[in-house]
Enzyme design. Structure first.
Site, PDB file in Angstrom:
ATOM      1  NE  ARG A 234      26.886  36.469 -18.095  1.00 25.30           N
ATOM      2  CZ  ARG A 234      26.394  36.650 -16.641  1.00 25.30           C
ATOM      3  NH1 ARG A 234      25.655  37.730 -16.544  1.00 25.30           N
ATOM      4  NH2 ARG A 234      27.053  36.048 -15.760  1.00 25.30           N
TER       5      ARG A 234
ATOM      6  N   GLY B 162      26.777  40.207 -10.681  1.00 29.27           N
ATOM      7  CA  GLY B 162      25.779  38.936 -11.494  1.00 29.27           C
ATOM      8  C   GLY B 162      25.653  39.283 -12.845  1.00 29.27           C
TER       9      GLY B 162
ATOM     10  N   GLY C  68      28.113  39.580 -15.004  1.00 26.81           N
ATOM     11  CA  GLY C  68      29.508  39.197 -15.836  1.00 26.81           C
ATOM     12  C   GLY C  68      30.410  40.254 -15.503  1.00 26.81           C
TER      13      GLY C  68
ATOM     14  CG  ASN D 181      34.639  30.826 -15.455  1.00 24.94           C
ATOM     15  OD1 ASN D 181      35.418  30.157 -15.363  1.00 24.94           O
ATOM     16  ND2 ASN D 181      34.380  31.849 -16.132  1.00 24.94           N
TER      17      ASN D 181
ATOM     18  CG  ASP E 224      30.023  34.927 -17.541  1.00 23.91           C
ATOM     19  OD1 ASP E 224      28.902  34.483 -18.025  1.00 23.91           O
ATOM     20  OD2 ASP E 224      30.130  35.003 -16.361  1.00 23.91           O
TER      21      ASP E 224
ATOM     22  CB  SER F 134      26.319  36.347  -3.437  1.00 26.65           C
ATOM     23  OG  SER F 134      26.747  35.565  -4.637  1.00 26.65           O
ATOM     24  CG  ASN F 135      33.467  37.524  -3.781  1.00 24.12           C
ATOM     25  OD1 ASN F 135      33.808  36.337  -4.320  1.00 24.12           O
ATOM     26  ND2 ASN F 135      34.338  38.627  -3.750  1.00 24.12           N
TER      27      ASN F 135
ATOM     28  CE1 TYR G 239      31.016  28.440 -11.963  1.00 23.79           C
ATOM     29  CE2 TYR G 239      29.026  29.655 -11.806  1.00 23.79           C
ATOM     30  CZ  TYR G 239      30.237  29.083 -12.667  1.00 23.79           C
ATOM     31  OH  TYR G 239      30.143  29.108 -14.003  1.00 23.79           O
TER      32      TYR G 239
END
Lengths: 435, 520, 435, 520
Positions: free
Chosen positions: B47, B159, B161, B205, B209, B256-257, B266
């Protein structure tokens, strides 16, 4: 923090799995069914249970049926088991008191099994230093790679603390205080609790088990053995009250010869750091503090590990860190260590590391098995990885061996000796191979 | 709205456009690996988010759309005494995995301390397993799930999703494998159970997503709302006079994990906005409800504060129902309160200052806010994070109005107005939320100078993808943007990219169908 | 709790006040002006300052003027001061290092003053055990009642804890942990800080002062001396950085010979209770724990004393108690101790004892003076109150004397000895008068 | 209302009735002690409370009246270089005290760990000293207060407001001694500064006692309100047809020292009602304001909860202004919420349960609620204490209506209705607040059976005084009540009481003048 990046580490080797022979896996009860078995489940392409031995073969057969171990054979005798070429790794998960009498003959018989590469023994590797020394020598002669379940070294919290210390996040360590509870050794004993853990000499007691695991973890985190130690061992509760499951006293008292309190203090070889330790037996009933507290103070910050019970190696701990990165300041050699991006030098950093869903009892043993398969299949493709290594010592990689266990046994021996002789002992040489 | 997850079976014609080629490739790869054909393929798309970043875990609405990249899980159900799951990934970076399922039907252990790709599959497996235990306890309480061989193949950029698409596909595959072909799961249920899936691995999160991946519709973007309850309303881009509306997606190729950087990125942001909400609540002495079920905002969030403030001081006992007019008015008020409360502390709050703002001790603050997920910081920037969340939610309402009801004098007006909102969003993400990066900023400025009207990061940020509003159709300038990016960015930053990689790096997003099953 | 009911206790005796002669009272600086002087202010009808002596008479004259001490005379020499019959009590409030050289001649000269009844000396009563023994003997021969400022024994929190323990609120004590900070002995030294407190031998250091007060308090609360002890003394910071008032480093390092960490563990005579103690020098910077923590665990409950800095004797502590009254259960001899009215036996009682407005620095010294006047004027009308007593030991009533100080000195001596010899020492006999 | 504390000087005629004899006696006693005549006498009366016990520290209004017993402090100002205070008490149980005043003008130390009568004087001295530092800093910041010789004489029975009368008289004496004859202090100021005086010694009382002692008026009872601000409205008892309204005060002679029992009685109750207020606030997610100045309710009280609840759920942003009608309606609602929230836990809350109800940890709860004053308990009875406070406040409103605006068909109706309220109050104090005692219960039942219409404890309870509504005048039965109490209680419980003591034990209260100065 890169030792925990595992996405690219293959856990399905293009080679046969390690064939595991268990002494002491019983589907109905015991330690292995709750920890070793679920660990192997998660690494089913790297480990395969192929053999079980227990004094009564019916137990092995029942376990094979219950766990549907399609590749496993129940062996009638220790000799047949030990010499069967269907085993690459033998796991000893029986009462410490029988370690010596089983492992010594087993190693002897195992000379008929050219495939035996690994001997995995549960801590506390026999009930005395002499027995531990003998087993260590026999295994060394036999030429197998050894593993000991000092699984506290695999706890994510301990590894994170080790990392913070090694990267200078608390500067130089300048004092350590540990206070813990050791469950069974208090005023009351559940009627169902096995007698042998209350009798000194069976390798399971407050000093060997609770203190043993925790002090090994402390040495591992701080990368230092002890130089001088003093200990006082107490048996202030020679008789315990028997209680039923609901905790009601049955009005019957039973003798206890294992200790119920340990006072231990000493200095670390690196930096002459003062360490103060107090382990209390009995139900964790402390009202105003947690039942496991490890406080590590440094010149640049503080680290604290807390748990609800005094068993660091099987608890889901909480790690607190607060300090400033030592390397924020110019190093002795003038140049400056790389700073974390986005951090101002000298300003306090706060970290809290807790994994709400981590199951420490299974998790730590699972990561111990994972480190064995990493080594066996060299999954991290480490160039010229030796086929064997004597001891983990204080490395991040690898796993604790019988030598690490032997060194810990020597420390425990000196704890009892210090108490008996009433003197502070120099133990700075116990970490050399040959004593 | 409560439609079910669609199930296609060959040789039905109405397969989603791009699905056909990929479908053959994955079946073939499955056969190479396991020498047998898969029973079905679970598919979940990636997404992008037009606007509304880092506000879903505060329960504010977003404008995402599913895009034409997806995660495919081809599955062969096994009938074994000791059921096990074997996972193979098309990408060699993700090594093969095999694990046995507990015979007693207990949950599969997940080790949240390691960064490990199969953990995301296990999250999907876990939430599906708990769903199955609820709907058929007698079958799943103490017998193991079925074993399976699984082949995963994804073309979702970082990034885009990826982790959520993977957990959705894994959950769907597990349910399909255990309930058989004729079982239908509603989009609502699949979204609900997967919304919290990644919390098991340690990423805190929100629900955007999963909702986008499941509810995706061809040629439609989505207006996804989380309050009063989860709702995804598809809408088409407005018909302009002589231009089409296109969104170009350019991948920064900066990996970037999300898991490995969670303690400083995050998860830290989730903590900062939660602390901000509670600091505001303490200052204006209102109490926030705590949502036990959702570990994002166990202690209430910025939307809760808005409702509590209006209940106490503006006699609005009912929480905001999402109406755009009242929404804009209230969000402007919130921005004012954020200035009043935090603007004196732009350097950020230390642990001590935060506990004082919350009227509790250091120990209490640490216990309540810092032990949910691992976190590491020097200061908590309550001012900047709260200001971003409220201003970004305001921009989403304005963007929605433009997309659905506003009329435009000229095409130019639409592109300029909507573009301005996207650029404001990028500035806020960069300066206030600090989740952009050098590469993203470069791509945006190049695109804006070569035909894009609005350029911003999309998804969590710290690398990953960027999205650009570009007029397409006859006299559009999609190609002009693409050429400029290749010359001025990709050739400079990544000189040795192959043509294939370059083609994948810049795509024009066509809204794609959501999660679905494809029976073989 | 009745020792603190004072309404009926007269503090205006129908007798002359105790005439006090100070060695070391200086209006401008020092310890006595901040503590002894305000205490006497509150007991103005029971104590009257009649004499001052200091090496420079100008200091005494200035102090008399500043404090308007209308009844006080400044004496030019120690001899004239010590032999003046206008003094009933001499208070020695000078640096510990000069105790011996002042008190010995003073006692000698005082033989000309028939009225001298009390000798009040600040802890630590001389810098060594020998000096302390000599002063004790000289005072005993001189026949004066002695007082030592181990004022921690007068802290309301310590007395409340002692009461809870003695009334069985935590049952039998089974383990004790103490962790404390000792202010000055860390990495940095304020430039204004006097040099002598950093040089070993001056009677002011982490062991003698910080540990001394705290361990005396512990023995007093638990009513027990130690039987076996082991200690490790550390000087890991041989050089300190000089800092200015605002804490900036002046780039200058100064030598330190006093210790900066003490590890102490031992067992109490009563009940063989394990005690673990860790005292750390330096600014109290502990981030995750209070800087003074005393945890006392018992079979029936827990007691915790907390303070912000490691000086229990001058801190406004907080006392936490949680437990069940031991006497809720039938006592050994079958009958039941009186229960608190309205309390259900066996149910946990919670007590928190904190006095927000209590000024511990002045308060404890004030209550020490109060106990002296209670004794002198027998304000509590205790029948056959002896005219003198050798030591307070563990009584609620009275005040600590030079004998109590001597016993503490012997414990400190054995701390240093245990460290030097590297051995656990038996100290169960140090609490007898004649050693 | 903002009148000043009255100053009488001989030989003015309008001295309060009973004052004359006592005045001569105290001057004489002063001379015997100090061989010199006093300069002035500071007088502060004791008080009884018709109804409304243990609700002043929750800021609910009460119906007290000053009674004709008082604490007299005769003062001789000294002019010394080293000023000191010498305190002598007429009662031999309170030994003489002498202490010097700090030369640098700093505050006199008070040792809150001992039960010591002169500490109450020092509390008065302290609040007066801080008042003087505020109104004349240049004079009082670094010079000592004047020295004085003081003789204290009181005939206030235990539970009759002795400690508050003493702190009021001490404060007034200190101000008069240092500011001279012509200085006037308003009743409002004297009440405000002495309201918190006893907190310095460790008793966490509300403001009723001081307000009553200062605002007392002859032949008037008082309606004392603490919110919106401190107000004392005098009112006369209603004129009945052929009876007069009298309140008989009978002293139980049970001595319970408020300070020594504070950790298990008085201070514990203040903590219980504060925890109850915050537990209700947590349950109905409203936030309570914290009153930094007043250490009773640093964390909000039951009146704060009522206001916060009505602001959040009933759109009443303005706090309750004391209006009787709305007050009754809201207090009934509060009683309902108390049932809903606490009735399942009548056995009381342990520390663990209380911290859970407040959504905080044990350590936090201990730090926030249990370190203000020493406290000792097994459980906190939130249900019973909250129910008492709200129901008692309700009874005060009904009682006020009867006293001021209600009309009565017959005298009987007044005595029965008002009497019922008093009896309900006694039952609530006994069963819910558990602050009565065996002697009080005996006295009340005897009185009710012999002509009293309403009997209850008055003041803090746990012993102290009782108050009885008895018709007086021609066909009243005051004598009948007195006789019954002597025969059935005093002669039984205290056989060897002297006639003098018996006479003092039972008095008919005549509302007396408040705090005043009498210049010699």
């Amino acid at each position: 923090m890169d030792y925990n990046k595992r996405s690219s580490v293959s856990t399905v080797p293009n080679a046969a799995p390690i064939r595991v022979g268990f002494v002491g896996l019983n589907a109905a009860k015991g330690w292995a069914i709750k920890t070793h078995y679920p660990a192997i489940l998660q690494l089913s392409s790297q480990f395969q249970i192929t053999a079980l031995y227990s004094p009564k073969i019916e137990t092995s057969i029942a376990t094979i049926q219950r766990l549907k171990l399609s590749n496993a054979t129940a062996f009638p005798t220790l000799e047949s088991f030990a010499s069967s070429s269907t085993i690459d790794m033998i796991v000893i998960a029986i009462q410490v008191a029988s370690h010596y009498e089983v492992v010594m003959p087993l190693l002897e018989f195992s000379k008929n099994n050219p495939n035996l590469k690994y001997l995995f023994v549960e801590w506390a590797l026999a009930c005395s230093l002499d027995q531990a020394e003998s087993i260590y020598k026999a295994a060394a002669e036999r030429g197998v790679q050894t593993i000991i379940s000092l699984q506290g070294r695999k706890s994510p919290y301990i590894l994170r603390a080790k990392e913070l210390i090694s990267q200078g996040y608390i500067g130089d360590i300048n004092s350590i205080e540990i206070a813990g509870n050791g469950g069974w050794y208090g005023y009351e004993r559940p009627v169902k609790s096995p007698k042998y853990i209350y009798e000194i000499g069976n390798g399971v007691d407050l000093v060997t088990t609770t203190f043993g695991h925790t002090i090994d973890i402390l040495q591992y985190m701080t990368s230092s053995y002890f130089s001088r130690i003093n200990a006082m061992v107490f048996n202030n509760i020679p008789e315990q009250e028997l209680i039923d499951e609901r905790g009601n006293r049955l009005g019957q008292r039973v003798p206890k010869t294992v200790p119920d309190h340990l006072l231990f203090q000493g200095t670390l070889l690196n930096g002459n750091v003062p360490v103060s330790c107090s382990f209390k037996g009995g139900k964790p009933t402390k009202k105003f503090t947690k039942n496991l507290v490890i406080d590590i103070h440094g010149t640049k910050g503080d680290l604290k590990l807390e748990g609800d019970a005094g068993f660091a190696e099987i608890s889901n701990l909480v790690l607190y860190y607060s300090g400033t990165r030592a390397n924020d300041f110019p190093l002795a050699n003038g140049q400056q260590a790389p700073l974390d991006p986005g951090y101002d030098a000298g300003k306090e950093i706060m970290e809290v590391y807790h994994l709400r869903n981590y199951n420490a009892i299974v998790g730590n043993i699972h990561r111990l098995y994972q480190s064995i398969s990493d080594f066996h299949f060299n999954t991290k493709k480490i160039p010229e990885l030796p086929s064997q290594f004597v001891m983990q010592g204080f490395d991040f990689e690898g796993f604790p061996t019988l030598m690490d266990a032997l060194i810990l046994h020597r420390l425990i021996e000196s704890v009892y000796k210090s108490n008996m002789m009433g003197s502070t002992l120099n133990v700075s040489n116990i970490s050399h191979y040959s004593l | 709205m409560n439609t079910n997850v669609p199930i296609f079976s060959s040789p039905v014609r109405d397969l989603p456009r791009s699905f056909e080629q990929k479908h053959l490739a994955v079946v073939d790869a499955f056969f190479q690996t396991y020498h047998v054909k898969p029973d079905f393929i679970a598919r979940s798309p990636g997404r992008v988010n037009l606007i509304g970043e880092h506000i879903d875990y505060c329960d504010f609405s977003v404008l995402p759309l599913a895009i034409d990249v997806d995660m495919l899980c081809a599955v062969k159900i096994l009938d074994e005494k000791n059921p096990s799951i074997t996972l193979t990934n098309a990408d060699p970076k993700f090594a093969q995995r095999k694990f046995d399922l507990p015979l007693d039907g207990s949950y599969m252990a997940i080790d949240p301390s390691v960064s490990e790709w199969s953990n995301y599959f296990k999250c999907g497996l876990h939430v599906a397993h708990s769903y199955l235990k609820k709907i058929a306890p007698e079958r799943f309480n103490n017998t193991p799930l079925v074993g399976a061989q699984i082949f995963c193949q994804s073309d979702i950029p970082t990034g885009g999703g990826l982790s959520s698409a993977f957990t959705c596909a894994a959950a769907l595959a597990t349910i399909r494998a255990n309930m058989g072909k004729n079982f239908d799961i509603s989009k609502k249920d699949l979204t609900r159970i997967t919304a919290v899936a990644e919390h098991y691995v340690g990423v805190n999160n929100g629900g955007m997503d999963q909702a986008t991946s499941v509810y995706g519709e061809e040629d439609h973007a989505l207006y996804v709302e989380f309050r009063p309850k989860l709702k995804a309303t598809p809408f088409k881009f407005p018909q302009l006079k002589n231009h089409e509306i296109s969104f170009v997606i350019a991948n920064t190729l900066v990996k970037s994990n999300k898991f490995e950087t969670a303690p400083t990125n995050y998860n830290l942001r989730v903590i900062e906005v939660t602390v901000a909400a509670n600091a505001l609540a303490t200052r204006y002495s209102v109490a926030l409800p705590s949502h036990k079920d959702n570990s994002n905002s166990e202690r209430g969030n910025l939307r809760d504060f808005m409702d509590a403030y209006y209940a106490r001081y503006e006699n609005q006992a009912q929480p905001w129902n999402g109406d755009i007019g009242t929404g804009i008015e209230r969000l402007l008020k919130m921005l004012q309160l954020v200035e009043e409360s935090f603007s004196r502390k732009k350097s950020g709050f230390t642990v001590h200052e935060a506990s004082t703002a919350l009227n509790c001790s250091r120990e209490e603050f640490t216990r309540d806010y810092l032990t949910t997920f691992p976190v590491r910081f020097q200061v908590l920037k309550l001012y900047q994070r709260a200001k971003h969340v409220y201003s970004e939610s305001l921009r989403v309402l304005k963007a929605l109005k433009m997309m659905t009801s506003a009329t435009f004098h000229t095409d130019e007006d639409f592109f300029t107005d909507f573009g301005r909102l996207m650029n404001e969003s990028q500035a806020s993400c960069d300066k206030l939320y600090e989740c952009s990066c050098i590469e993203t900023n470069q791509i945006c400025s190049i695109a804006l100078a070569n035909g894009s009207f609005g350029s911003r990061l999309t998804g969590a940020g710290w690398g990953g993808c960027t999205i650009h509003l570009v007029p397409s159709g006859a006299n559009g300038n999609v190609e002009q943007v693409r050429k400029a990016l290749i010359e001025k960015f990709y050739n400079v930053r990544y000189p040795d990219l192959t043509d294939e990689e370059l083609k994948d790096a810049i795509i024009v997003s066509k809204p794609a169908l959501g999660t679905c099953l494809y029976e073989q």
